[in-house]
Design a protein around this motif. Structure first.
Motif, PDB file in Angstrom:
ATOM      1  N   THR A 114      42.246 -40.462  49.302  1.00 56.72           N
ATOM      2  CA  THR A 114      42.003 -38.993  49.277  1.00 56.72           C
ATOM      3  C   THR A 114      43.060 -38.495  50.129  1.00 56.72           C
ATOM      4  O   THR A 114      43.526 -38.790  51.176  1.00 56.72           O
ATOM      5  CB  THR A 114      40.683 -38.402  49.945  1.00 56.72           C
ATOM      6  OG1 THR A 114      40.422 -38.928  51.269  1.00 56.72           O
ATOM      7  CG2 THR A 114      39.468 -39.018  49.192  1.00 56.72           C
ATOM      8  N   ILE A 115      43.428 -37.114  49.523  1.00 61.72           N
ATOM      9  CA  ILE A 115      44.342 -36.163  50.325  1.00 61.72           C
ATOM     10  C   ILE A 115      43.716 -34.880  50.238  1.00 61.72           C
ATOM     11  O   ILE A 115      43.417 -34.482  49.249  1.00 61.72           O
ATOM     12  CB  ILE A 115      45.755 -36.208  49.604  1.00 61.72           C
ATOM     13  CG1 ILE A 115      46.417 -37.514  49.707  1.00 61.72           C
ATOM     14  CG2 ILE A 115      46.774 -35.019  50.138  1.00 61.72           C
ATOM     15  CD1 ILE A 115      47.747 -37.603  48.825  1.00 61.72           C
ATOM     16  N   GLN A 116      43.558 -34.470  51.455  1.00 64.29           N
ATOM     17  CA  GLN A 116      42.814 -33.066  51.544  1.00 64.29           C
ATOM     18  C   GLN A 116      41.484 -33.074  50.802  1.00 64.29           C
ATOM     19  O   GLN A 116      41.346 -31.940  50.076  1.00 64.29           O
ATOM     20  CB  GLN A 116      43.797 -32.128  51.047  1.00 64.29           C
ATOM     21  CG  GLN A 116      43.663 -30.686  51.550  1.00 64.29           C
ATOM     22  CD  GLN A 116      44.699 -29.665  50.958  1.00 64.29           C
ATOM     23  OE1 GLN A 116      46.076 -30.129  50.779  1.00 64.29           O
ATOM     24  NE2 GLN A 116      44.518 -28.727  50.718  1.00 64.29           N
ATOM     25  N   GLY A 117      40.784 -33.941  50.907  1.00 65.59           N
ATOM     26  CA  GLY A 117      39.497 -34.050  50.270  1.00 65.59           C
ATOM     27  C   GLY A 117      39.443 -34.426  48.464  1.00 65.59           C
ATOM     28  O   GLY A 117      38.585 -34.564  47.964  1.00 65.59           O
ATOM     29  N   ARG A 118      41.138 -34.425  48.087  1.00 65.38           N
ATOM     30  CA  ARG A 118      41.209 -34.508  46.738  1.00 65.38           C
ATOM     31  C   ARG A 118      41.430 -36.188  46.386  1.00 65.38           C
ATOM     32  O   ARG A 118      41.887 -36.932  47.086  1.00 65.38           O
ATOM     33  CB  ARG A 118      42.259 -33.935  46.258  1.00 65.38           C
ATOM     34  CG  ARG A 118      42.187 -32.513  45.820  1.00 65.38           C
ATOM     35  CD  ARG A 118      43.459 -31.976  45.381  1.00 65.38           C
ATOM     36  NE  ARG A 118      43.305 -30.457  45.306  1.00 65.38           N
ATOM     37  CZ  ARG A 118      42.923 -29.541  44.454  1.00 65.38           C
ATOM     38  NH1 ARG A 118      42.619 -30.535  43.219  1.00 65.38           N
ATOM     39  NH2 ARG A 118      42.921 -28.306  44.217  1.00 65.38           N
ATOM     40  N   ARG A 119      40.829 -36.639  45.282  1.00 65.74           N
ATOM     41  CA  ARG A 119      40.881 -38.036  44.973  1.00 65.74           C
ATOM     42  C   ARG A 119      42.528 -38.282  44.596  1.00 65.74           C
ATOM     43  O   ARG A 119      43.014 -37.469  43.913  1.00 65.74           O
ATOM     44  CB  ARG A 119      40.340 -38.498  43.876  1.00 65.74           C
ATOM     45  CG  ARG A 119      39.947 -39.975  43.628  1.00 65.74           C
ATOM     46  CD  ARG A 119      39.383 -40.585  44.824  1.00 65.74           C
ATOM     47  NE  ARG A 119      38.308 -41.453  44.716  1.00 65.74           N
ATOM     48  CZ  ARG A 119      37.792 -42.141  45.769  1.00 65.74           C
ATOM     49  NH1 ARG A 119      38.341 -41.803  47.090  1.00 65.74           N
ATOM     50  NH2 ARG A 119      36.973 -43.022  45.713  1.00 65.74           N
ATOM     51  N   SER A 120      43.050 -39.237  45.131  1.00 68.50           N
ATOM     52  CA  SER A 120      44.387 -39.799  45.059  1.00 68.50           C
ATOM     53  C   SER A 120      44.303 -41.139  44.746  1.00 68.50           C
ATOM     54  O   SER A 120      43.418 -42.117  45.005  1.00 68.50           O
ATOM     55  CB  SER A 120      45.355 -39.179  45.933  1.00 68.50           C
ATOM     56  OG  SER A 120      44.866 -39.805  47.312  1.00 68.50           O
ATOM     57  N   TYR A 121      45.583 -41.743  44.469  1.00 68.49           N
ATOM     58  CA  TYR A 121      45.921 -43.320  44.127  1.00 68.49           C
ATOM     59  C   TYR A 121      47.037 -43.847  44.800  1.00 68.49           C
ATOM     60  O   TYR A 121      48.004 -43.271  44.486  1.00 68.49           O
ATOM     61  CB  TYR A 121      45.676 -43.444  42.687  1.00 68.49           C
ATOM     62  CG  TYR A 121      44.170 -43.055  42.209  1.00 68.49           C
ATOM     63  CD1 TYR A 121      43.194 -43.942  42.115  1.00 68.49           C
ATOM     64  CD2 TYR A 121      43.821 -41.773  41.710  1.00 68.49           C
ATOM     65  CE1 TYR A 121      41.854 -43.720  41.620  1.00 68.49           C
ATOM     66  CE2 TYR A 121      42.727 -41.374  41.230  1.00 68.49           C
ATOM     67  CZ  TYR A 121      41.810 -42.338  41.140  1.00 68.49           C
ATOM     68  OH  TYR A 121      40.565 -41.932  40.886  1.00 68.49           O
TER      69      TYR A 121
END
Length: 195
Positions: A114-121
């Motif tokens: 996660t970055i800033q609570g957003r799902r990332s990969y």
């Protein structure tokens, strides 16, 4: 005579405080790079140069660089078939296919984060790159893919080496600086820069 030391002590204390205040040089606040059109920012490592460009693949490509150390933020239009689901497994498989087909990477690993609570990969992979002298060198690439609406934010760093074993054992020369800078990456809300 006993009164003089009592009167002098507070005055000496004030003088000492004034000297300490005048001699104290507060540390510089880190300078945040802000990209208003694409609503993101990060704090580059101290002394690094930040440049902006537009490339065929990126609507904006921002490079932070110091000597041979560098990392990039690329903002592009997200392909509709890229990261379309809420399934981490499916999205990682799409990241692996994208890296293999489009970026010509191999031995790709992917993990959700996660970055800033957003799902990332996060993807780590190898590439063969022309060394400019007719030879080939290996590149170990670390990329984080973050989707926001129709946009795709990609944070990239890499290191070169002679072979796969060397690359796997080798940390990029500025890995700690890059990791700290990437940790400051922030997506702003629309309208947050209007005042």
């Amino acid at each position: 005579m006993r009164l003089l030391p009592r009167l002098a002590a507070p005055g000496l204390g004030l003088l000492l405080c004034a000297c300490l205040t005048a001699c104290y040089d507060p540390p510089e606040s880190p300078v945040r790079y802000v990209n208003k059109p694409y609503l993101f920012s990060f704090i580059p490592p101290k002394g690094w140069t930040v440049t902006e460009d537009k490339t065929e693949a990126c609507q904006v490509s921002v490079e932070a660089r110091h000597g041979e150390c560098r990392f990039y933020v690329c903002v592009s239009v997200r392909p509709t078939e890229f990261l379309p689901t809420t399934s981490d497994f499916a999205n990682c498989e799409l990241v692996k296919a994208y890296v293999a087909d489009t970026l010509k990477g191999f031995n790709v690993t992917c993990r959700p984060t996660t970055i800033q609570g957003r799902r990332s990969y996060d993807a780590i992979y190898l590439r063969r790159v022309d060394d400019g002298n007719g030879g080939i060198k290996l590149q170990l690439v670390r990329q984080t893919f973050l989707s926001r609406g129709k946009m795709l934010y990609t944070l990239t760093s890499y290191v070169f080496g002679r072979d796969e074993a060397e690359l796997r054992a080798l940390a990029p020369p500025c890995d700690n600086d890059i990791t700290r800078a990437e940790a400051t990456f922030f997506l702003h809300q629309p309208g947050s820069f209007e005042r």
